[in-house]
Design a protein around this motif. Structure first.
Motif, PDB file in Angstrom:
ATOM      1  N   THR A 174     -28.057 224.002  47.715  1.00 49.02           N
ATOM      2  CA  THR A 174     -27.964 223.489  49.084  1.00 49.02           C
ATOM      3  C   THR A 174     -28.458 222.062  49.222  1.00 49.02           C
ATOM      4  O   THR A 174     -27.953 221.301  50.033  1.00 49.02           O
ATOM      5  CB  THR A 174     -28.742 224.391  50.057  1.00 49.02           C
ATOM      6  N   MET A 175     -29.473 221.660  48.470  1.00 50.00           N
ATOM      7  CA  MET A 175     -30.068 220.333  48.637  1.00 50.00           C
ATOM      8  C   MET A 175     -29.523 219.307  47.648  1.00 50.00           C
ATOM      9  O   MET A 175     -29.723 218.104  47.846  1.00 50.00           O
ATOM     10  CB  MET A 175     -31.593 220.418  48.476  1.00 50.00           C
ATOM     11  N   LYS A 208     -28.163 215.684  48.467  1.00 50.05           N
ATOM     12  CA  LYS A 208     -28.448 215.284  49.854  1.00 50.05           C
ATOM     13  C   LYS A 208     -29.331 214.036  49.880  1.00 50.05           C
ATOM     14  O   LYS A 208     -30.227 213.862  49.060  1.00 50.05           O
ATOM     15  CB  LYS A 208     -29.109 216.427  50.626  1.00 50.05           C
ATOM     16  N   SER A 249     -32.059 211.471  51.650  1.00 48.55           N
ATOM     17  CA  SER A 249     -33.228 211.455  52.524  1.00 48.55           C
ATOM     18  C   SER A 249     -33.640 210.020  52.806  1.00 48.55           C
ATOM     19  O   SER A 249     -33.663 209.181  51.901  1.00 48.55           O
ATOM     20  CB  SER A 249     -34.402 212.194  51.879  1.00 48.55           C
ATOM     21  N   PHE A 268     -31.706 214.067  46.532  1.00 46.96           N
ATOM     22  CA  PHE A 268     -32.202 215.293  45.901  1.00 46.96           C
ATOM     23  C   PHE A 268     -31.472 215.532  44.584  1.00 46.96           C
ATOM     24  O   PHE A 268     -30.240 215.483  44.520  1.00 46.96           O
ATOM     25  CB  PHE A 268     -32.009 216.494  46.823  1.00 46.96           C
ATOM     26  N   GLU A 278     -34.411 221.855  43.570  1.00 46.83           N
ATOM     27  CA  GLU A 278     -34.141 220.450  43.826  1.00 46.83           C
ATOM     28  C   GLU A 278     -35.376 219.749  44.370  1.00 46.83           C
ATOM     29  O   GLU A 278     -36.195 220.356  45.069  1.00 46.83           O
ATOM     30  CB  GLU A 278     -32.999 220.262  44.842  1.00 46.83           C
ATOM     31  N   THR A 285     -34.178 214.442  56.247  1.00 52.55           N
ATOM     32  CA  THR A 285     -33.004 214.932  55.534  1.00 52.55           C
ATOM     33  C   THR A 285     -32.171 215.790  56.460  1.00 52.55           C
ATOM     34  O   THR A 285     -32.705 216.687  57.119  1.00 52.55           O
ATOM     35  CB  THR A 285     -33.423 215.775  54.318  1.00 52.55           C
ATOM     36  N   LEU A 334     -29.974 218.825  56.840  1.00 55.51           N
ATOM     37  CA  LEU A 334     -29.731 220.031  56.039  1.00 55.51           C
ATOM     38  C   LEU A 334     -28.258 220.447  56.082  1.00 55.51           C
ATOM     39  O   LEU A 334     -27.536 220.105  57.023  1.00 55.51           O
ATOM     40  CB  LEU A 334     -30.611 221.166  56.564  1.00 55.51           C
TER      41      LEU A 334
END
Length: 499
Positions: A41-42, A45, A47, A68, A481, A497, A499
């Motif tokens: 999921t991360m 991504k 940030s 990530f 992650e 971040t 999500l």
């Protein structure tokens, strides 16, 4: 026939076992799918990082963007922050500061362009730090130029009740703050003392107690205040019963034991607000330090007739006057003991004003440490004391001069931003009302951290380095992650971040 029964039983058991095995296999597959899904999921991504740091020019500056990446098992010689968005806790009410007579009087002395700058700095979500709540005193406190009430002395029936005094400075500032905040600002109010004639010492100052023959009059006073302010277009979210009810101060003060506050709430204040059509207003008890807070909570919340009127319990941070450390764990005890009640930080400031300490970093770190620990122990909202004071730390009619995050120099017309302003902003600007706190811990005591997920699904992690050295660390979200980070010495970072 006997053989057939055994055969049938065997077949049923075999079939059932096969079904169980298939079910378990399916569960394992689902678990693996869920686990694999969580692990991915991360990944990738982005940030965004904002930093404020001592001995630098960084003040709520966007310092970098990080991605990530897949991360392995953290080692003991590495510094880590572990975030688990699947574990969520209390909802976030807001962060703000108190609009006092002192703040309003200083504001009125600033040039128009500085007034606008000030309002933007505190209340604008984009250009400022997005304050979303406020506290205001009910008539005078120490941060007033003089003592006053809303009635003539001796008026038990409250026939002379008027908030005309507040219309000169305080109400105009509250209205401008509401407008600058986008039209909504959660406002609650607190009294420092009843009028002198209602007390056993016949004095608004130096403690004293509310006399029984004035219980009903004083309860009605709150209702009249709420209605008068709302008639002026300022919705009142709630009230606290008494500012610092166990402190005999040289300024406005009044003493209530736990039992006295309990009984005033259940027999007078709660019923009076209901009778006056104000039963929806939130009532906050205690409004004093963390040291004695548990006794107050136990006494009031264990009484069903009093507890039904109490939304929660408010607290200050001044218990360190006795030389000890802040007692954050007392809050956690209340959160565990009374999970349906709310914790609200109602006041804190740096005492002992000195103009040579405007940029004193330890003041800001005191705020960061308190905000993080208070929220991690279940607090829903956090309210600073005066939003603005002058170049002397006032005005204050008893000489109790203090710091504010912003000072206005009434001689030069300039605004002075202290590091505290930026530290508060690392929370108030990015964590918005309605956010949920999520699980976060650090592997080193040098780093303090707290995390929230906003209603727009943005995750906000705040990390504070209270050490003398820069620290490399990894911020893990979930299991696999992490982002690699560096935080300067004596600094605070906000990492955002989506999500």
């Amino acid at each position: 026939m006997r053989y057939s029964i055994i055969t049938i039983v065997f077949c049923l058991v075999f079939t059932n076992c096969t079904q169980v095995q298939n079910t378990e296999t399916q569960k394992k597959e689902e678990t693996n799918i869920t686990s694999d899904s969580a692990k991915s999921t991360m990944l990738g991504k982005e940030s965004v990082v904002f930093t404020t740091a001592s001995d630098t020019e960084l003040r709520l500056e966007k310092t970098n963007t990080v991605i990530f990446e897949t991360a392995s098992q953290p080692l003991e010689n590495e510094v880590s922050v572990f975030v688990n968005p699947k574990k969520s806790f209390q909802s976030f009410l807001g962060i703000g500061g108190a609009i006092t007579d002192a703040s309003a009087e200083v504001f009125a002395q600033l040039p128009i362009e500085k007034q606008e700058e000030f309002l933007t700095a505190y209340y604008d979500k984009e250009k400022g730090i997005g304050y979303s709540l406020s506290r205001t005193p009910i008539h005078s406190c120490d941060f007033s130029s003089h003592s006053y009430t809303y009635i003539e002395e001796g008026d038990k029936e409250l026939n002379t009740f008027s908030i005309e005094h507040d219309k000169r400075y305080k109400i105009p500032l509250i209205k401008k703050a509401i407008k600058a905040a986008g039209g909504e600002l959660m406002l609650y109010a607190s009294p420092w003392s009843p009028p002198a004639f209602m007390k056993d010492n016949n004095n608004m100052l130096q403690g004293g107690k509310l006399l029984p023959e004035y219980f009903e009059s004083w309860a009605l006073y709150y209702a009249k205040f709420i209605k008068a302010y709302e008639d002026e277009g300022m919705p009142i979210w709630g009230i606290t019963i008494q500012n610092e009810p166990m402190a005999v101060q040289r300024w406005e003060s009044c003493i209530y034991s736990a039992e006295e506050e309990r009984d005033f709430l259940k027999n007078h204040l709660g019923p009076t607000l209901e009778k006056e059509g104000l039963g929806d207003k939130k009532i906050v008890v205690w409004d004093h330090n963390r040291d004695l807070i548990n006794h107050r909570a136990n006494t009031i919340f264990e009484d069903p007739e009093a507890s039904k009127y109490a939304w929660g319990i408010g607290f200050h941070w001044y218990e360190t006057w006795a030389g000890g450390d802040p007692m954050f764990t007392n809050l956690g005890n209340i959160n565990e003991s009374f999970p349906t009640k709310n914790l609200l930080f109602t006041e804190g400031c740096q005492e002992g004003f000195r103009s040579d300490r405007y940029q004193f970093w330890k003041h800001a770190e005191r705020y960061g440490r308190s905000i993080i620990n208070d929220f991690n122990n279940g607090t829903v909202g956090w309210t600073d004391w005066n939003i603005l004071l002058n170049e002397k730390g006032g005005p204050n009619h008893v000489g109790n001069y203090c710091f504010a995050p912003i000072h206005g120099d009434t001689q030069t017309g300039e605004l002075i931003y202290t590091p505290t302003y930026y530290y508060i902003g690392h929370f108030s600007k990015f964590i918005r009302p309605g956010a949920k706190r999520i699980s976060t811990v650090s592997s080193r005591s040098h780093l303090l951290c707290t995390s929230f997920v906003n209603e727009d699904n943005s995750m906000v992690n705040v990390v504070m380095n209270q050490s003398d050295e820069a620290i490399d660390y990894k911020l893990y979200v979930g299991e696999a992650e992490a982002i690699s980070m560096n935080i300067p010495a004596h600094a605070i970072q906000t990492i955002i971040t989506n999500l």
